[in-house]
Design a protein around this motif. Structure first.
Motif, mmCIF file in Angstrom:
data_model
loop_
_atom_site.group_PDB
_atom_site.id
_atom_site.type_symbol
_atom_site.label_atom_id
_atom_site.label_comp_id
_atom_site.label_asym_id
_atom_site.label_seq_id
_atom_site.Cartn_x
_atom_site.Cartn_y
_atom_site.Cartn_z
ATOM 1 N N GLY A 56 0.666 -0.980 -0.126
ATOM 2 C CA GLY A 56 0.071 0.046 0.070
ATOM 3 C C GLY A 56 0.967 0.970 -0.081
ATOM 4 N N LEU A 60 0.959 4.257 -3.023
ATOM 5 C CA LEU A 60 0.874 5.445 -2.840
ATOM 6 C C LEU A 60 2.020 6.352 -3.396
ATOM 7 N N ILE A 83 -4.464 -2.361 -6.138
ATOM 8 C CA ILE A 83 -5.767 -1.692 -6.145
ATOM 9 C C ILE A 83 -6.512 -1.046 -4.966
ATOM 10 N N ALA A 84 -6.319 -1.812 -3.935
ATOM 11 C CA ALA A 84 -6.957 -1.334 -2.705
ATOM 12 C C ALA A 84 -6.342 -0.122 -2.167
ATOM 13 N N ALA A 85 -5.043 0.172 -2.398
ATOM 14 C CA ALA A 85 -4.384 1.494 -1.935
ATOM 15 C C ALA A 85 -5.138 2.756 -2.379
ATOM 16 N N LYS A 86 -5.491 2.674 -3.688
ATOM 17 C CA LYS A 86 -6.198 3.708 -4.341
ATOM 18 C C LYS A 86 -5.212 4.959 -4.520
ATOM 19 N N GLY A 87 -3.859 4.472 -4.905
ATOM 20 C CA GLY A 87 -2.928 5.275 -5.149
ATOM 21 C C GLY A 87 -2.861 6.098 -6.749
ATOM 22 N N ASP A 88 -1.772 6.708 -7.201
ATOM 23 C CA ASP A 88 -1.499 7.027 -8.635
ATOM 24 C C ASP A 88 -1.054 6.063 -9.430
ATOM 25 N N ARG A 90 -0.488 3.817 -12.391
ATOM 26 C CA ARG A 90 -1.120 3.840 -13.892
ATOM 27 C C ARG A 90 -0.810 2.448 -14.403
ATOM 28 N N CYS A 110 -8.003 -4.633 -13.125
ATOM 29 C CA CYS A 110 -6.912 -3.542 -13.140
ATOM 30 C C CYS A 110 -7.560 -2.459 -13.823
ATOM 31 N N LYS A 112 -10.620 -1.987 -14.492
ATOM 32 C CA LYS A 112 -11.909 -1.160 -13.798
ATOM 33 C C LYS A 112 -11.486 -0.420 -12.811
ATOM 34 N N ALA A 113 -9.986 -0.374 -11.993
ATOM 35 C CA ALA A 113 -9.547 0.547 -11.111
ATOM 36 C C ALA A 113 -8.884 1.593 -12.072
#
Length: 298
Positions: A56, A60, A83-88, A90, A110, A112-113
């Motif tokens: 995670g 980030l 995916i769970a970390a919702k970072g940047d 790409r 991936c 979808k995220a």
């Protein structure tokens, strides 16, 4: 893709250490994940990398994350954490030898995220990883490959686009099917020869330089004849894993797997009797011992 990227690297083992070193030397900001072997992590940190405490934290701090892991279960767990970390992040670039069925499933997750998955498995050895001359079989659209190519070029001398995501891992398994198949054939041929008066040095002298010679043959026989244990540093347990993936892919495709299953069983036997940490050329010793032959080195 801009020249300088924030790159994360998960899996700085035999191959990953050299790859990560070359990414760092190409001028990118590198974050690595702790590894059970502290030596490569500590080396990379000394060279300017940052160590993340978990996936995670890395997600980030990264725009692109490379994976160089033992197989699909580890890849699946890492992708889920990214995916769970919702970072940047790409791009996730999986350089592991993974199951293409899993890779295609992960690519959908991936997407979808908002992350693009690229499979970019490798050919050659840790020596070429360190030198930055690995071969890469890339599964990605032409546009995506063009964007990530500068990062791949940090550690690769040859990059071949083999199709869309999933095709890289498919091609890698086919490549390993052929090479592990050669290993199994060499081992059985040597055992037959040993029972009939043909030693390994004689076998090597006849094949070497002929039409059946190749790079794999040379590294295999550097151990069989020369006794160089590090000539081909690829563990038998990894060979078994890759052949399981080949058989699984054949089954998924509705293809009868007569040859691949037989080869897989040879490596399965080697791991089952406790030889999984030995390297691939040592399959020759396993087959010899199972047939009551005492291996000898020149």
């Amino acid at each position: 893709m801009a020249e300088r990227q924030r790159v994360g690297f998960i899996g700085v083992g035999l191959m990953g250490h050299g790859m990560a070193k070359n990414i760092l030397e190409a001028g990118h900001k590198l974050t690595v994940l702790g590894h059970r072997n502290r030596k490569p992590v500590d080396d990379l940190v000394k060279r300017g990398a940052t160590e993340a405490s978990d996936v995670g934290e890395m997600a980030l701090a990264s725009d692109v994350i490379f994976l160089c892991l033992p197989g699909s279960p580890q890849v699946e767990a890492s992708v889920a954490d990214i995916i769970a970390a919702k970072g940047d992040v790409r791009f996730i670039i999986d350089t592991s030898t993974s199951n293409p069925v899993s890779t295609r499933m992960l690519a959908e997750r991936c997407a979808k995220a908002g992350i693009t998955m690229v499979d970019a498995p490798l050919s050659r050895t840790p020596k070429e990883a360190w030198e930055g001359t690995l071969d890469v079989m890339a599964g990605a659209s032409e546009e995506v490959l063009a964007e990530v190519r500068p990062l791949l070029e940090a550690f690769a001398g040859k990059i071949v686009r083999v199709g869309e995501c999933g095709a890289g891992h498919t091609m890698k398994l086919l490549n390993n099917f052929v090479s592990m198949g050669y290993g199994a054939i060499y081992a059985e041929a040597l055992a037959i020869g040993a029972k009939n008066g043909i030693d390994a040095a004689t076998f090597e002298s006849v094949i070497s330089g002929g039409r059946m010679d190749c790079g794999f043959f040379q590294t295999f026989f550097k151990y069989v004849v020369g006794g160089d244990r590090d000539a081909h540093k690829f563990a038998l347990r990894n060979a078994h894993k890759d052949m399981r993936y080949v058989v699984s892919l054949a089954n998924e495709s509705g293809i009868a797997s007569h040859v691949s299953s037989s080869i897989k069983n040879g490596y399965a036997t080697a791991e089952a009797i406790g030889r999984g940490d030995d390297y691939v050329p040592m399959i020759a010793d396993v087959i010899a011992e199972l047939n009551g032959i005492r291996p000898s080195k020149a």
